[in-house]
Design an enzyme around this catalytic site. Structure first.
Site, short mmCIF file in Angstrom:
data_model
loop_
_atom_site.label_atom_id
_atom_site.label_comp_id
_atom_site.label_asym_id
_atom_site.label_seq_id
_atom_site.Cartn_x
_atom_site.Cartn_y
_atom_site.Cartn_z
N CYS A 155 -9.15 -3.35 -11.07
CA CYS A 155 -8.63 -2.15 -10.41
C CYS A 155 -7.32 -2.41 -9.69
O CYS A 155 -6.79 -1.53 -9.02
CB CYS A 155 -9.66 -1.58 -9.44
SG CYS A 155 -10.01 -2.67 -8.06
N HIS A 203 0.82 -1.21 0.00
CA HIS A 203 0.00 0.00 0.00
C HIS A 203 0.86 1.26 0.00
O HIS A 203 0.46 2.29 -0.53
CB HIS A 203 -0.99 -0.04 1.16
CG HIS A 203 -2.06 -1.05 0.92
ND1 HIS A 203 -2.02 -2.31 1.47
CD2 HIS A 203 -3.15 -1.02 0.12
CE1 HIS A 203 -3.06 -3.00 1.04
NE2 HIS A 203 -3.77 -2.25 0.23
N ARG A 247 -10.32 4.15 -2.16
CA ARG A 247 -9.88 3.37 -0.99
C ARG A 247 -10.18 4.18 0.26
O ARG A 247 -9.31 4.92 0.75
CB ARG A 247 -8.38 3.07 -1.10
CG ARG A 247 -8.00 2.14 -2.25
CD ARG A 247 -6.49 1.97 -2.29
NE ARG A 247 -6.06 0.78 -2.99
CZ ARG A 247 -5.49 0.78 -4.20
NH1 ARG A 247 -5.29 1.90 -4.83
NH2 ARG A 247 -5.13 -0.35 -4.76
N ARG A 279 2.26 -9.92 -0.41
CA ARG A 279 2.59 -8.90 -1.40
C ARG A 279 3.59 -7.87 -0.88
O ARG A 279 4.17 -7.12 -1.65
CB ARG A 279 1.31 -8.20 -1.91
CG ARG A 279 0.58 -7.44 -0.84
CD ARG A 279 -0.84 -7.09 -1.27
NE ARG A 279 -0.99 -5.70 -1.66
CZ ARG A 279 -2.15 -5.11 -1.88
NH1 ARG A 279 -3.29 -5.81 -1.78
NH2 ARG A 279 -2.23 -3.86 -2.23
N ARG A 328 -15.13 2.00 -1.99
CA ARG A 328 -14.88 0.70 -1.36
C ARG A 328 -15.00 0.88 0.15
O ARG A 328 -14.41 1.82 0.70
CB ARG A 328 -13.48 0.22 -1.71
CG ARG A 328 -13.15 -1.07 -1.00
CD ARG A 328 -11.84 -1.64 -1.44
NE ARG A 328 -10.73 -0.97 -0.81
CZ ARG A 328 -9.46 -1.25 -1.08
NH1 ARG A 328 -9.18 -2.17 -1.99
NH2 ARG A 328 -8.47 -0.62 -0.48
N ASN A 331 -3.92 -7.17 -7.02
CA ASN A 331 -2.82 -7.13 -6.03
C ASN A 331 -3.03 -8.22 -4.99
O ASN A 331 -2.13 -8.98 -4.65
CB ASN A 331 -2.76 -5.77 -5.33
CG ASN A 331 -2.65 -4.62 -6.30
OD1 ASN A 331 -2.22 -4.81 -7.42
ND2 ASN A 331 -3.06 -3.44 -5.88
N ASP A 332 -4.26 -8.28 -4.48
CA ASP A 332 -4.54 -9.31 -3.48
C ASP A 332 -4.77 -10.66 -4.14
O ASP A 332 -4.34 -11.69 -3.62
CB ASP A 332 -5.77 -8.91 -2.65
CG ASP A 332 -5.38 -7.96 -1.53
OD1 ASP A 332 -4.32 -8.19 -0.91
OD2 ASP A 332 -6.10 -6.98 -1.30
N GLU A 368 -10.85 -10.71 -5.07
CA GLU A 368 -9.47 -10.65 -4.59
C GLU A 368 -9.01 -11.97 -4.00
O GLU A 368 -7.87 -12.09 -3.55
CB GLU A 368 -9.34 -9.57 -3.50
CG GLU A 368 -9.81 -8.21 -3.95
CD GLU A 368 -9.54 -7.14 -2.92
OE1 GLU A 368 -8.56 -6.42 -3.06
OE2 GLU A 368 -10.36 -7.03 -1.97
C1 PEP Z 1 -6.13 -5.04 -5.04
O1 PEP Z 1 -5.98 -5.86 -4.11
O2 PEP Z 1 -5.76 -5.26 -6.21
C2 PEP Z 1 -6.76 -3.74 -4.77
C3 PEP Z 1 -7.09 -2.93 -5.74
O3 PEP Z 1 -6.94 -3.40 -3.48
P1 PEP Z 1 -5.73 -2.92 -2.51
O4 PEP Z 1 -4.52 -2.76 -3.36
O5 PEP Z 1 -6.17 -1.66 -1.87
O6 PEP Z 1 -5.62 -4.07 -1.54
MG MG Z 2 -7.01 -5.48 -2.28
#
Ligand code: PEP
Ligand code: MG
Length: 627
Positions: free
Chosen positions: A507, A193, A301, A470, A337, A459-460, A436
């Protein structure tokens, strides 16, 4: 002359910068501690003495700077002494020590965090910038109280490269305000993040260089190539010239791209419209996103708006922020979100038992469902704001239909409550689920019966697909977005959503990486949401793409058996077709330029670690329970 040295890390935020190294102060971690009542007097004396000796230390440093004619630095130290001696920190800390028997360090930590958070909320940038000063003074005082070594007080030079061990999202928020040209850390990952925040600010960032702090020294000249993940300390003359040329060429390419693609609608060369949304972490970014061509916010976010706050935001605060975002969007859709806290995103006021694997624990929708009091406050604020403009509500980290239905039920109950109270809200707010987790990706057909849209958080999804954190660079090599496992998960999810006739966006960070645009379009995605700075390059790729080309490449990729083969195919194809887009500098977000004009002390990274307590408590400023 110092020897040149090269380091390889992770390219987490693109851009080439050159500047002096500035070692980031180590975190001052304060464990809340109470003292027996009979020791209160001693603790008050301990605090008073610490204030006095901190002041003396600052005075000596100031004299030293004055002798070297570093007047700005000296002036800054004078300001810090004024804050220290103003009595505010002392008076309020004394109150906490007397009234609640807190130790001096616990009291100071709480007072400083509250003062900083109060200033941070004021819209005037002058006051917001004072937050850094308050935190710096607090850090110096805490170091004295705790007997820690001093953090460097050499005056920070605008354009320096921050060098540190780790970077939390809160640190990234703070540092981004201070005028650093780039950041390099020993730990961290590309989709952490902190990296997401720095990308939003186009601040080059290279995490993942082991033992970096042992090899880099203050004032070493550093070259940071945030795209390639390369850092060079004390470059020789030829290397310096080479990177200066590369940097200037990148900036030139970016300008060209911006001029070329900003005005047209985003349609492929064969006429298919693609929705481009923005991922937003701070309200100031909304304007930038619109300027850079975003048609909507695909991911707001919400937790980032409040991560720094000493207390969870009230309904009124959340309502005001949501209305502000909707107003700035001028009728464009915003996807809010709900809070995704847990893991490494923990506001100081929330306590979640971490366990050995916090990302696999109580995070995101799991937290909201276990704390309906907090969840309902956010939903009430969002539904009330829905009267101000089009919006969608999206739940993070959904892993089952039951969880989605439980979250929906809370929405329905909040709507009924507003109805009873006669509060206006829109009855047509679409509800969405983030995809996710592999379990969600594989059961989209079932989830589709209980929601209106999907957005894939790659990402998740990638970290959970490979069970590889991650944020942990030791396992970063496993998190490969073009691994056949990920491509198959994406294909399954996208096909199922399209079959169920439910819109599905992406996203996660790959949506903003122009190297992935063909993969996503070829898999059937028609909506992408990304950091505003990434929009020009991705739009430019889309405008020059025929969908059939992307589909052919994806069909070929689906036949391949290893990540390496897929990467070779995709990267090779995209580099040949889009050399300009894949090599651009991220567009600098205009809204944040004013942050880069001040000289300031080393960054302050202070974390309050609360004692382990019972599950999911919300702790107030005084360590008492609110929830
Ligand atoms: C993701 O997990 O891809 C996402 C967009 O949410 P974050 O990066 O805030 O966990
Ligand atoms: Mg995420």
């Amino acid at each position: 002359m110092k020897a040149m040295r090269r380091f390889k890390g992770i390219g987490a935020c693109d851009g080439i910068v050159i500047g002096p190294a500035h070692m980031l102060a180590a975190k001052v971690i304060v464990l809340d501690r109470c003292i027996p009542r009979e020791r209160v007097q001693d603790e008050l004396i301990r605090l008073a003495e610490s204030i006095e000796s901190t002041d003396q230390r600052l005075a000596v440093l100031g004299q030293d700077l004055a002798q070297r004619e570093e007047h700005e630095g000296n002036h800054l130290l004078e300001c810090h002494r004024l804050i220290l001696k103003s009595g505010q920190i002392a008076d309020q800390s004394n109150k906490l020590i007397r009234g609640e028997c807190f130790s001096a360090e616990s009291a100071v930590r709480q007072v400083v965090d509250t003062m900083a958070a109060t200033l941070d909320k004021l819209s005037d940038p002058y006051f917001q910038e004072r937050v850094e000063d308050i935190q710096a003074v607090g850090d110096q005082l805490l170091r004295t109280i705790l007997g820690l070594s001093e953090s460097s007080l050499s005056v920070f030079t605008k354009g320096a490269i921050g060098v540190g061990s780790t970077l939390s999202p809160i640190d990234a928020l703070r540092l981004s305000r201070m005028g650093f040209a780039g950041i390099v850390t020993e730990r961290g990952g590309k989709t952490s993040h902190a990296a997401i925040i720095l990308r939003g600010l186009a601040l080059p960032y290279v995490p993942g260089i082991r033992d970096l702090c042992d090899h880099v020294h203050p004032e070493d000249t550093l070259i940071v190539d945030g795209g390639r993940g390369e850092v060079i300390a004390n470059p020789d003359h030829e290397t310096l010239i080479l990177f200066q040329k590369r940097r200037d060429a990148k900036i030139g390419r970016t300008r060209k791209l911006l001029r070329a693609s900003q005005t047209q609608p985003t349609v492929t060369a064969d006429g298919v419209g693609i929705e481009i949304g923005a991922n937003i972490e701070r309200l100031a970014e909304v304007r930038t996103a619109v300027d850079l061509g975003a048609k909507s916010i695909g991911l707001l976010r919400t937790e980032f708006l409040y991560l720094n706050c000493p207390q969870l935001p009230t309904e009124e605060e959340q309502y005001r922020d949501a209305v502000a975002a909707l107003t700035a969007l001028g009728g464009r859709m915003a996807t809010f979100r709900t809070l995704d806290i847990g893991g490494e995103k923990l506001p100081p006021c929330v306590r979640i038992p971490g366990g050995p694997n916090p990302s696999l624990g109580v995070r995101a929708i799991r937290f909201s469902l276990r704390r309906p009091d907090i969840f309902r406050v956010q939903l009430r604020a969002l539904y009330r704001a829905s009267a101000a403009g089009p919006m969608r509500i999206m739940f993070p980290l959904i892993s089952s239909v039951a969880e989605l239905c439980a979250a929906r039920q809370v929405c329905e109950s909040v709507q009924e409550e507003l109805e009873r109270e006669g509060v206006p809200y829109s009855r047509h707010v679409p509800i969405g689920a983030m995809i996710e987790t592999p379990s969600a990706a594989l059961t989209i057909d079932h989830l589709a019966k209980s929601c209106d849209f999907f957005s894939i958080g790659t990402n998740d999804l990638i970290q959970y697909a490979f069970a590889a954190d991650r944020d942990n660079h030791d396992v970063a090599h496993l998190c490969r977005a073009l691994h056949p496992a990920v491509v198959r998960l994406l294909k399954h999810a996208i096909d199922a959503a399209n079959f169920a006739n439910k819109p599905i966006a992406v996203c996660g960070d790959i949506a903003g990486d122009s190297a992935f645009t063909w993969v996503l379009l070829g898999l059937g995605v028609r909506e992408l949401s990304m950091s505003p700075c990434d929009i020009p390059a991705v739009r430019s790729v889309i405008l020059a793409t025929r969908l059939s080309e992307a589909e052919e490449m994806v069909a070929e990729a689906l036949e391949l058996e290893s990540a390496r083969e897929v990467e070779d195919l995709v990267m090779g194809t995209m580099r040949r077709r889009f050399p300009l887009e894949l090599a651009v500098e991220r567009a600098e977000p205009k809204a944040h330029r004013h942050h880069f004009h001040r000289q300031i002390h080393p960054p302050i990274v202070a974390t309050v670690r609360r004692e382990a307590g019972s599950a999911l408590e919300t702790v107030s400023q005084h360590g008492g329970r609110r929830g």
